[in-house]
Design a protein around this motif. Structure first.
Motif, PDB file in Angstrom:
ATOM      1  N   LEU A  37       0.829  -1.206   0.000  1.00 58.56           N
ATOM      2  CA  LEU A  37       0.000   0.000   0.000  1.00 58.56           C
ATOM      3  C   LEU A  37       0.867   1.262   0.000  1.00 58.56           C
ATOM      4  CD1 LEU A  37      -2.950   1.040   0.169  1.00 58.56           C
ATOM      5  CD2 LEU A  37      -2.665   1.082   2.655  1.00 58.56           C
ATOM      6  N   PHE A  38       1.919   1.269   0.819  1.00 61.16           N
ATOM      7  CA  PHE A  38       2.814   2.431   0.869  1.00 61.16           C
ATOM      8  C   PHE A  38       3.411   2.695  -0.513  1.00 61.16           C
ATOM      9  CE2 PHE A  38       3.949   1.144   5.508  1.00 61.16           C
ATOM     10  CZ  PHE A  38       2.688   1.512   5.929  1.00 61.16           C
ATOM     11  N   SER A  39       3.875   1.632  -1.148  1.00 61.47           N
ATOM     12  CA  SER A  39       4.496   1.775  -2.461  1.00 61.47           C
ATOM     13  C   SER A  39       3.487   2.278  -3.494  1.00 61.47           C
ATOM     14  CB  SER A  39       5.090   0.437  -2.910  1.00 61.47           C
ATOM     15  OG  SER A  39       5.709   0.547  -4.168  1.00 61.47           O
ATOM     16  N   PHE A  40       2.263   1.815  -3.403  1.00 61.41           N
ATOM     17  CA  PHE A  40       1.223   2.225  -4.349  1.00 61.41           C
ATOM     18  C   PHE A  40       1.039   3.739  -4.323  1.00 61.41           C
ATOM     19  CE2 PHE A  40      -3.342   2.604  -5.618  1.00 61.41           C
ATOM     20  CZ  PHE A  40      -3.236   2.077  -6.893  1.00 61.41           C
ATOM     21  N   TYR A  41       1.191   4.323  -3.126  1.00 59.97           N
ATOM     22  CA  TYR A  41       1.049   5.773  -2.972  1.00 59.97           C
ATOM     23  C   TYR A  41       2.389   6.496  -2.930  1.00 59.97           C
ATOM     24  CZ  TYR A  41      -3.848   4.770  -2.212  1.00 59.97           C
ATOM     25  OH  TYR A  41      -5.140   4.347  -2.380  1.00 59.97           O
ATOM     26  N   LYS A  42       3.455   5.796  -3.338  1.00 57.05           N
ATOM     27  CA  LYS A  42       4.790   6.380  -3.514  1.00 57.05           C
ATOM     28  C   LYS A  42       5.425   6.869  -2.218  1.00 57.05           C
ATOM     29  CE  LYS A  42       3.656   7.664  -8.287  1.00 57.05           C
ATOM     30  NZ  LYS A  42       2.199   7.440  -8.256  1.00 57.05           N
ATOM     31  N   LEU A  43       5.066   6.242  -1.100  1.00 55.63           N
ATOM     32  CA  LEU A  43       5.826   6.464   0.128  1.00 55.63           C
ATOM     33  C   LEU A  43       7.137   5.698   0.000  1.00 55.63           C
ATOM     34  CD1 LEU A  43       3.114   6.062   2.916  1.00 55.63           C
ATOM     35  CD2 LEU A  43       3.830   8.129   1.733  1.00 55.63           C
ATOM     36  N   ASN A  44       8.242   6.317   0.353  1.00 51.81           N
ATOM     37  CA  ASN A  44       9.534   5.651   0.135  1.00 51.81           C
ATOM     38  C   ASN A  44      10.265   5.302   1.427  1.00 51.81           C
ATOM     39  OD1 ASN A  44      10.318   8.211   0.916  1.00 51.81           O
ATOM     40  ND2 ASN A  44      11.769   8.521  -0.766  1.00 51.81           N
ATOM     41  N   VAL A  45       9.587   5.455   2.573  1.00 43.80           N
ATOM     42  CA  VAL A  45      10.201   5.103   3.859  1.00 43.80           C
ATOM     43  C   VAL A  45       9.193   4.365   4.733  1.00 43.80           C
ATOM     44  CG1 VAL A  45      11.024   6.032   6.067  1.00 43.80           C
ATOM     45  CG2 VAL A  45      11.947   6.931   3.932  1.00 43.80           C
ATOM     46  N   PHE A  46       9.627   3.251   5.316  1.00 42.68           N
ATOM     47  CA  PHE A  46       8.874   2.580   6.376  1.00 42.68           C
ATOM     48  C   PHE A  46       9.676   2.733   7.661  1.00 42.68           C
ATOM     49  CE2 PHE A  46       7.961  -1.746   8.479  1.00 42.68           C
ATOM     50  CZ  PHE A  46       6.995  -1.188   9.298  1.00 42.68           C
ATOM     51  N   HIS A  47       9.170   3.550   8.556  1.00 39.84           N
ATOM     52  CA  HIS A  47       9.777   3.768   9.868  1.00 39.84           C
ATOM     53  C   HIS A  47       9.219   2.685  10.793  1.00 39.84           C
ATOM     54  CE1 HIS A  47      10.159   6.831  13.478  1.00 39.84           C
ATOM     55  NE2 HIS A  47      10.575   5.611  13.796  1.00 39.84           N
ATOM     56  N   TRP A  48      10.078   1.749  11.167  1.00 40.62           N
ATOM     57  CA  TRP A  48       9.647   0.540  11.886  1.00 40.62           C
ATOM     58  C   TRP A  48      10.012   0.674  13.362  1.00 40.62           C
ATOM     59  CZ3 TRP A  48      11.275  -5.029   9.946  1.00 40.62           C
ATOM     60  CH2 TRP A  48      10.449  -5.980  10.556  1.00 40.62           C
ATOM     61  N   HIS A  49       9.026   1.054  14.163  1.00 39.66           N
ATOM     62  CA  HIS A  49       9.212   1.228  15.608  1.00 39.66           C
ATOM     63  C   HIS A  49       9.184  -0.163  16.263  1.00 39.66           C
ATOM     64  CE1 HIS A  49       8.959   3.726  19.291  1.00 39.66           C
ATOM     65  NE2 HIS A  49       8.144   2.795  19.760  1.00 39.66           N
ATOM     66  N   LEU A  50      10.362  -0.680  16.556  1.00 40.86           N
ATOM     67  CA  LEU A  50      10.509  -2.088  16.943  1.00 40.86           C
ATOM     68  C   LEU A  50      10.508  -2.337  18.447  1.00 40.86           C
ATOM     69  CD1 LEU A  50      13.174  -3.028  14.283  1.00 40.86           C
ATOM     70  CD2 LEU A  50      11.056  -4.295  14.636  1.00 40.86           C
ATOM     71  N   THR A  51      10.710  -1.313  19.241  1.00 46.44           N
ATOM     72  CA  THR A  51      10.725  -1.501  20.694  1.00 46.44           C
ATOM     73  C   THR A  51       9.881  -0.430  21.354  1.00 46.44           C
ATOM     74  OG1 THR A  51      12.643  -0.073  21.160  1.00 46.44           O
ATOM     75  CG2 THR A  51      13.102  -2.347  20.495  1.00 46.44           C
ATOM     76  N   ASP A  52       9.229  -0.816  22.436  1.00 46.22           N
ATOM     77  CA  ASP A  52       8.475   0.134  23.251  1.00 46.22           C
ATOM     78  C   ASP A  52       8.259  -0.502  24.612  1.00 46.22           C
ATOM     79  OD1 ASP A  52       6.221   2.124  24.078  1.00 46.22           O
ATOM     80  OD2 ASP A  52       6.934   2.848  22.145  1.00 46.22           O
ATOM     81  N   ASP A  53       7.612   0.215  25.513  1.00 48.92           N
ATOM     82  CA  ASP A  53       7.459  -0.277  26.884  1.00 48.92           C
ATOM     83  C   ASP A  53       6.994  -1.733  26.979  1.00 48.92           C
ATOM     84  OD1 ASP A  53       8.373   1.950  28.352  1.00 48.92           O
ATOM     85  OD2 ASP A  53       6.481   2.979  28.029  1.00 48.92           O
ATOM     86  N   PRO A  54       6.042  -2.177  26.129  1.00 48.58           N
ATOM     87  CA  PRO A  54       5.600  -3.571  26.237  1.00 48.58           C
ATOM     88  C   PRO A  54       6.655  -4.609  25.876  1.00 48.58           C
ATOM     89  CG  PRO A  54       3.921  -2.244  25.192  1.00 48.58           C
ATOM     90  CD  PRO A  54       5.146  -1.394  25.259  1.00 48.58           C
ATOM     91  N   GLY A  55       7.651  -4.251  25.040  1.00 49.87           N
ATOM     92  CA  GLY A  55       8.621  -5.287  24.713  1.00 49.87           C
ATOM     93  C   GLY A  55       9.650  -4.884  23.675  1.00 49.87           C
ATOM     94  N   TRP A  56      10.761  -5.635  23.689  1.00 47.93           N
ATOM     95  CA  TRP A  56      11.820  -5.552  22.679  1.00 47.93           C
ATOM     96  C   TRP A  56      11.484  -6.601  21.630  1.00 47.93           C
ATOM     97  CZ3 TRP A  56      16.839  -3.034  22.636  1.00 47.93           C
ATOM     98  CH2 TRP A  56      17.761  -3.561  21.734  1.00 47.93           C
ATOM     99  N   ARG A  57      11.038  -6.155  20.445  1.00 49.21           N
ATOM    100  CA  ARG A  57      10.504  -7.079  19.430  1.00 49.21           C
ATOM    101  C   ARG A  57      11.574  -7.603  18.478  1.00 49.21           C
ATOM    102  NH1 ARG A  57       5.455  -8.566  21.302  1.00 49.21           N
ATOM    103  NH2 ARG A  57       4.257  -6.704  21.851  1.00 49.21           N
ATOM    104  N   ILE A  58      12.835  -7.356  18.780  1.00 53.77           N
ATOM    105  CA  ILE A  58      13.924  -7.821  17.931  1.00 53.77           C
ATOM    106  C   ILE A  58      14.545  -9.066  18.553  1.00 53.77           C
ATOM    107  CG2 ILE A  58      16.116  -7.192  16.856  1.00 53.77           C
ATOM    108  CD1 ILE A  58      15.306  -4.225  17.554  1.00 53.77           C
ATOM    109  N   GLU A  59      14.730 -10.102  17.769  1.00 51.45           N
ATOM    110  CA  GLU A  59      15.447 -11.276  18.253  1.00 51.45           C
ATOM    111  C   GLU A  59      16.764 -10.838  18.900  1.00 51.45           C
ATOM    112  OE1 GLU A  59      17.580 -15.314  16.412  1.00 51.45           O
ATOM    113  OE2 GLU A  59      16.721 -13.798  15.078  1.00 51.45           O
ATOM    114  N   CYS A  60      17.070 -11.359  20.083  1.00 56.60           N
ATOM    115  CA  CYS A  60      18.341 -11.026  20.737  1.00 56.60           C
ATOM    116  C   CYS A  60      19.049 -12.322  21.128  1.00 56.60           C
ATOM    117  CB  CYS A  60      18.129 -10.154  21.969  1.00 56.60           C
ATOM    118  SG  CYS A  60      19.671  -9.506  22.646  1.00 56.60           S
ATOM    119  N   LYS A  61      20.166 -12.593  20.450  1.00 57.45           N
ATOM    120  CA  LYS A  61      20.916 -13.815  20.711  1.00 57.45           C
ATOM    121  C   LYS A  61      21.797 -13.672  21.951  1.00 57.45           C
ATOM    122  CE  LYS A  61      21.004 -14.940  15.769  1.00 57.45           C
ATOM    123  NZ  LYS A  61      21.854 -15.131  14.567  1.00 57.45           N
TER     124      LYS A  61
END
Length: 365
Positions: A130-154
């Protein structure tokens, strides 16, 4: 820029010479070659630096059964193809037009908060389409917040442990590095750059739950350095040249030391840091993402010291639909008609700050 975001809100476009034709965002130039729609059986694509088009620019010429798409780069050609999709009506016909188009701002983005509410990769990919269809060229991916760290951590699996995440927010659910790379590659194919955000030290309740100390402490910075270096190894700079370090809505005893620490880690890895404003004070190499309307309104009166991204009218969960639509219509992004070396563009933000059982109910789908 304002026409783009208004179009996303209303899912409609401004009419041009053809009353039934809709294109979002409105092209810079669009002219009718002749009346009547046609079947296009011959589409020619030409990518040439000699096209003398602005960055991300393209042209389209449709006449008879032939369409010629010209761009100065693959990025511009992606947008030309998206415009062709929008030009085609329900019967597969195209208007006979010429279009010359390029973006007013170099950065046009959407932010999803997946730290508060996890959003499956399959849905993120639908969002990216959908973003690409409307020519948005950035996805700002908010991966961490108070509820959790959503990035795999080895290095520190406890960051991903369900007991350290907020109850009711899909505890223990994270994005693996393979999934993150997959999303980044999928976005790139659609002309979109991913900017990951790891909010430091703001919005990090999970961190203190997992370790017993905060990010800005001496022990916390050691842990954070290990985590960031792991992320940088797994997600190399050519995939993500920008890293958002957050820094908002937090008070710590060592703000200058902590910001210098975070910025230094990012810069030494060859990337550009981005942070929120208001937030901890950044250095000269960091881009500010301005989220305060009062700061945004005052920018023209003062010499704002940083390169910046306008988000001060872009919180989709703030207010109501009528007010948000009016905001987008009346707001001039970066207080300018087009971008420059300081006014980089704008990002719309969706902060999913309530527990939602069905992730498909989270906008933009």
């Amino acid at each position: 820029m304002k026409r783009l975001f208004l179009g996303i809100f209303l899912l409609m476009a401004l009419p041009f010479a053809l009353a039934a034709q809709m294109v979002i965002p409105a092209p810079q130039e669009m002219k009718v070659v002749r009346e009547g729609k046609v079947h296009v059986t011959n589409i020619q694509e030409r990518i040439s630096r000699k096209a003398k088009l602005p960055e991300e620019g393209y042209t389209i010429s449709i006449s008879g059964s032939k369409a010629i798409l010209t761009a100065g780069s693959e990025q511009g050609m992606i947008w030309a193809r998206q415009t062709m999709k929008q030009l085609q009506d329900e019967n597969g016909l195209y208007p006979q037009v010429t279009i010359r188009d390029w973006p007013a701002f170099g950065l046009r983005g959407f932010m999803h908060d997946t730290g508060r509410n996890y959003r499956p990769v399959a849905l993120l990919k639908k969002d990216l389409d959908l973003f690409s269809f409307y020519k948005l060229n950035v996805f700002h991916w908010h991966l961490t917040d108070d509820p959790g760290w959503r990035i795999e951590c080895k290095a520190y699996p406890q960051l991903n442990a369900p007991e350290h995440m907020r109850k009711g927010r899909k505890e223990g659910t994270v994005y693996t590095y393979d999934e993150i790379r997959d999303v980044i590659h999928y976005a790139r194919e659609r002309g979109i750059m991913v900017i990951p955000e790891i909010d430091m030290p703001g919005h990090s309740t999970y961190f203190k739950k997992a370790f017993g100390f905060g990010m800005a402490s001496e022990e916390g910075m050691k842990v954070l350095e290990t985590c960031l270096k792991e992320f940088f190894r797994e997600i190399p700079r050519d995939l993500c040249p920008y890293i958002h370090i957050g820094s908002d809505e937090v008070k710590v005893d060592n703000p200058e030391e902590f910001m210098l620490f975070c910025e230094d880690l990012v810069v030494k890895d060859g990337r550009t840091p981005i942070c929120w404003d208001p937030g901890l004070k950044p250095g000269d190499k960091t881009i500010s993402q301005v989220w305060s309307a009062s700061i945004g309104a005052d920018m023209e009166k003062k010499d704002y010291p940083h390169r910046f991204i306008d988000t001060f009218s872009g919180y989709l969960n703030n207010g109501n639909v009528i007010w948000n639509t009016t905001q987008q219509l009346l707001h001039t992004y970066c207080n300018a008609e087009k971008g420059d070396d300081k006014r980089l563009g704008s990002i719309l933000c969706l902060w999913n700050d309530l527990r939602i059982d069905d992730p498909a109910l989270l906008m933009p789908l």
